[in-house]
Every structure is written in structure tokens, then in C-alpha cells.
Design an enzyme around this catalytic site. Structure first.
Site, short mmCIF file in Angstrom:
data_model
loop_
_atom_site.label_atom_id
_atom_site.label_comp_id
_atom_site.label_asym_id
_atom_site.label_seq_id
_atom_site.Cartn_x
_atom_site.Cartn_y
_atom_site.Cartn_z
N ILE A 124 -96.15 36.25 -109.77
CA ILE A 124 -96.71 35.54 -110.91
C ILE A 124 -97.85 36.33 -111.57
CG2 ILE A 124 -98.53 34.21 -109.72
CD1 ILE A 124 -97.43 31.72 -111.22
N ASN A 172 -99.01 42.78 -96.70
CA ASN A 172 -100.40 42.45 -96.39
C ASN A 172 -100.42 41.49 -95.21
OD1 ASN A 172 -101.29 43.97 -98.61
ND2 ASN A 172 -101.02 42.25 -99.99
N VAL A 207 -101.07 34.37 -98.97
CA VAL A 207 -100.08 33.32 -98.72
C VAL A 207 -99.51 33.55 -97.32
CG1 VAL A 207 -97.93 32.24 -99.48
CG2 VAL A 207 -99.51 33.17 -101.19
N HIS A 221 -93.84 37.88 -96.44
CA HIS A 221 -93.26 38.41 -97.68
C HIS A 221 -93.58 39.89 -97.79
CE1 HIS A 221 -97.34 37.05 -98.61
NE2 HIS A 221 -97.38 37.98 -99.55
N HIS A 241 -94.01 42.92 -100.67
CA HIS A 241 -94.15 43.25 -102.08
C HIS A 241 -93.32 44.49 -102.39
CE1 HIS A 241 -97.97 40.88 -102.87
NE2 HIS A 241 -98.01 40.95 -101.55
#
Ligand code: AMP
Ligand code: ZN
Length: 115
Positions: free
Chosen positions: A32, A88, A97, A101, A103
Site C-alpha cells: 500500500i 523484516n 505486521v 511476508h 517483500h
């Protein structure tokens, strides 16, 4: 599935996102707040808080996430020039978050070391 997890809610379709890929293990969305011309998040369908919580039962899943990242880099046209896959982890790692995940960042040269 933790009902208060942002990425679980996106995966469940409860919150909107620009989805670019989905399979039985991975959902990929556009970040986002992109930090590069291509900035995609590869979300594990399974809720895992971070790399610290990855177990032996998740090894195939981790491989699939990275394979999906490589495929999306090709589709986005950034594979030849190169790109960066980033995970991360925890406070010092800059994780915001707590749902695993990766990136995918591409479309410009990346500095090293990261900040
Ligand atoms: P990290 O800081 O490594 O945990 O990465 C979290 C990423 O999620 C950041 O790059 C955010 O910009 C991104 N993000 C936060 N909320 C959303 C959302 N609703 N849709 C897409 N990306 C998001
Ligand atoms: Zn989650």
C-alpha cells in the site's frame, strides 16, 4: 486464524488489497506504500508470526513463497536487472505486521547495507 491480523483479514477477503497472485500457499498483493516501482508482498496463507516461528513443517511453504517471488519478478519485468527479496523480522528487523511476508522490491537499484 487470528481475527485481528491484518494480513489474515486480507487473505480472507475481509479487507481490500491489490492482489497479483494466489495459490494454495501464497497470496501476493501490492504494498500500500510502495518503496520501489515494483513492491509486492508475498503473504503466507498460513498465519506464522515471523521467521522466528517457522518450523520444519513449513519448509515447503517457505520454498513456495520464494519461488512465487521469482515468478512475479519475471512477470513484473524486473528479473533481468535484479531485485531484492526482504524478510523484516522483529523490532530491530523493522517488522510492522506480525504475519510472515516477503517483500519483492525491484525497478530501481537498491542500496547496501539497508538502513
Ligand atoms: P513489514 O514492515 O516488513 O512488516 O511490512 C509490512 C508492509 O505492509 C509495509 O511495507 C506496509 O506498507 C504494508 N502494508 C500495511 N498495510 C497494508 C495494506 N492494507 N495493504 C497492503 N500493504 C500494506
Ligand atoms: Zn495472520
Amino acid at each position: 486464524m487470528p481475527s485481528d491480523c491484518l494480513f489474515c483479514r486480507i487473505i480472507a477477503g475481509e479487507l481490500p488489497a491489490a492482489q497479483v497472485y494466489s495459490d494454495d500457499s501464497v497470496v501476493a498483493i501490492r504494498d500500500i506504500a510502495p518503496r520501489a516501482p515494483t513492491h509486492i508482498l508475498l503473504l503466507s496463507r498460513k498465519h506464522i508470526a515471523s521467521v522466528r516461528e517457522v518450523g520444519p513443517e513449513d519448509h515447503e511453504l517457505i520454498g513456495k513463497i520464494f519461488a512465487a517471488g521469482a515468478e512475479l519478478a519475471r512477470r513484473e519485468g524486473v528479473a533481468t536487472d535484479g531485485y531484492r527479496l526482504v524478510v523484516n523480522t522483529g523490532r530491530n528487523g523493522g517488522q510492522t505486521v506480525d504475519h510472515l511476508h516477503v517483500h519483492l522490491l525491484g525497478g530501481r537499484p537498491m542500496a547496501w547495507p539497508p538502513g
